[in-house]
Enzyme design. Structure first.
Site, PDB file in Angstrom:
ATOM      1  N   HIS A   1       4.773  -0.258  -5.052  1.00  0.00           N
ATOM      2  CA  HIS A   1       4.728  -0.836  -3.701  1.00  0.00           C
ATOM      3  C   HIS A   1       6.078  -1.421  -3.279  1.00  0.00           C
ATOM      4  CE1 HIS A   1       3.003  -2.465  -0.097  1.00  0.00           C
ATOM      5  NE2 HIS A   1       1.770  -2.187  -0.470  1.00  0.00           N
TER       6      HIS A   1
ATOM      7  N   GLU B   1       4.218   4.739  -0.458  1.00  0.00           N
ATOM      8  CA  GLU B   1       3.424   4.669  -1.691  1.00  0.00           C
ATOM      9  C   GLU B   1       2.806   6.032  -1.975  1.00  0.00           C
ATOM     10  OE1 GLU B   1       0.653   1.199  -0.951  1.00  0.00           O
ATOM     11  OE2 GLU B   1       1.958   1.072   0.780  1.00  0.00           O
TER      12      GLU B   1
ATOM     13  N   HIS C   1      -5.847  -2.467  -3.770  1.00  0.00           N
ATOM     14  CA  HIS C   1      -4.824  -2.463  -4.826  1.00  0.00           C
ATOM     15  C   HIS C   1      -5.308  -3.024  -6.163  1.00  0.00           C
ATOM     16  CE1 HIS C   1      -2.155  -0.930  -1.911  1.00  0.00           C
ATOM     17  NE2 HIS C   1      -1.634  -2.034  -1.446  1.00  0.00           N
TER      18      HIS C   1
HETATM   19  C1  GLA Z   1      -0.790  -1.627   1.534  1.00  0.00           C
HETATM   20  C2  GLA Z   1      -1.819  -1.626   2.599  1.00  0.00           C
HETATM   21  C3  GLA Z   1      -1.448  -2.594   3.686  1.00  0.00           C
HETATM   22  C4  GLA Z   1      -1.181  -3.972   3.136  1.00  0.00           C
HETATM   23  C5  GLA Z   1      -0.159  -3.874   2.029  1.00  0.00           C
HETATM   24  C6  GLA Z   1       0.045  -5.171   1.308  1.00  0.00           C
HETATM   25  O1  GLA Z   1       0.332  -0.947   1.884  1.00  0.00           O
HETATM   26  O2  GLA Z   1      -2.040  -0.344   3.129  1.00  0.00           O
HETATM   27  O3  GLA Z   1      -2.477  -2.639   4.631  1.00  0.00           O
HETATM   28  O4  GLA Z   1      -2.362  -4.531   2.645  1.00  0.00           O
HETATM   29  O5  GLA Z   1      -0.555  -2.945   1.074  1.00  0.00           O
HETATM   30  O6  GLA Z   1       0.304  -6.233   2.157  1.00  0.00           O
END
Ligand code: GLA
Length: 362
Positions: A190, A327, A116
């Site tokens: 997110h 997402e 991210h």
């Molecule tokens: C995304 C990732 C997850 C986790 C979340 C945040 O969705 O795919 O594995 O890291 O972010 O906690």
């Protein structure tokens, strides 16, 4: 036409970051009755009120009441994600013959990656906010410049994100970006949903549909192995509605790697049109939502890393799997996967992406 509410945007202070930056809150009241509190810190949706089938509104998203909550806990609640949503293997990629090194901030299964956007992703920026209105819909525009070299990424990237709330109860997100050097870009949101309400237990009883015949399997580190495989006959087949919990304990290697669902689906629509990607339904409240996107992929994450140790916004602790994220995105690790749709933005081109969360009841 008469609307349920007078559409408005109300701005007020939300607090400040630990390094002293002021954070503003924008309350968007849509003509159709959906209300959202959004902050310029990470473009985070702090609260999102939608009506149930009896017209009773509840906050259906996970978040915190103050900036410190977001600074202490880091599950990306309600956040804008960039420069690259999802994982880049080993925090490295090669572009036009040059190797770029990113901060490694995640290591599921002992496999390092950059997640991210790195240690300070776009979720931790205070953006430049401005209210929006076109007479029917209301919104907020967020702008910022991610400088050349930010978190190891090349090029000055100028980003604009607009959130709109329409009279039809659609939360529309428009992303745009331009760069002065070629760079990967993969922007997403997110937000975590729980249609029973925030801190009202797990989301395993929600019914999910995903318009995807294929998914991209990962390794033990949740890093894609570069393949697209059919979902038919597996717990990943959501082409018809399935309760999220129905198959989550199945004997399946991908579910073991993810500790549940935490994977990217290859959406059936691949031509960049705004098209249906997913639908979510919770039968006790009747809340229903469609997700539409121009993106080729969708990460469905069912909150496997959430715990019951974290307090929510009303004093009640959150739950393990207490929220789920849908997402919209390019596929994970695309900068290292030549067969995946390219996530590289070049100077002169404009990155554009649209996602809509369409709220209603059934
Ligand atoms: C995304 C990732 C997850 C986790 C979340 C945040 O969705 O795919 O594995 O890291 O972010 O906690």
């Amino acid at each position: 036409m008469r609307y349920a509410c007078e559409p408005s945007v109300v701005i007020k202070p939300f607090g400040q970051t630990k390094d002293g930056q002021r954070v503003q809150q924008y309350t968007l009241t849509g003509a159709g009755g959906v209300v959202m509190d959004v902050i310029d810190y990470g473009g985070k949706v702090v609260r999102l009120f939608t009506p149930d089938r009896n017209g009773v509104k509840a906050d259906v998203t996970l978040g915190f009441n103050d900036v410190a909550g977001y600074e202490i806990h880091d599950p990306y609640f309600g956040s804008l994600i960039g420069r690259y949503g999802n994982r880049i293997a080993n925090g490295k990629f090669v572009l036009d013959g040059k190797t770029y090194v990113l901060p490694v901030n995640n290591e599921p299964g002992g496999k390092p990656c950059s997640l991210h956007g790195g240690t300070k992703g776009f979720d931790a920026y205070v953006w430049n906010g401005e209210p929006l209105s076109d007479g029917k819909s209301v919104g907020v525009q967020f702008k910022m410049r991610s400088p050349d070299g930010d978190q190891g990424y090349p090029g000055n990237l100028d980003v604009i994100v607009r959130y709109w709330l329409t009279p039809e109860n659609v939360w529309r997100i428009e992303y745009e970006a331009v760069t002065d050097k070629a760079t990967p870009v993969n922007l997403t949101q997110h937000v975590y949903f729980n249609f029973k309400g925030e801190a009202e237990g797990a989301i395993l009883d929600h019914e999910l549909t995903i318009s995807a015949d294929r998914m991209t399997p990962g390794n033990v580190g949740l890093i894609t192995v570069g393949k697209r495989i059919p979902v038919k006959g597996t717990p990943f087949d959501f082409t018809v509605p399935w309760q999220i919990g129905a198959r989550i304990e199945a004997d399946d290697e991908q579910l073991r790697f993810g500790g549940g669902y935490d994977h990217n689906w290859v959406l059936n629509n691949q031509d960049g049109r705004l098209a249906p990607a997913a639908a979510l339904y919770e039968k006790s409240t009747g809340r229903f939502m469609e997700v539409w996107t121009t993106e080729p992929g969708l990460q469905f994450y069912c909150g496997n890393f959430l715990t019951d140790k974290v307090p929510g916004k009303r004093g009640k602790n959150l739950a393990y799997r207490g929220g789920l994220a849908l997402e919209t995105q390019h596929y994970p690790d695309s900068p290292n996967q030549p067969d995946f749709p390219s996530a590289i933005l070049r100077p002169g081109a404009v990155y554009k992406s649209v996602t809509e969360y369409r709220f209603s009841v059934k």
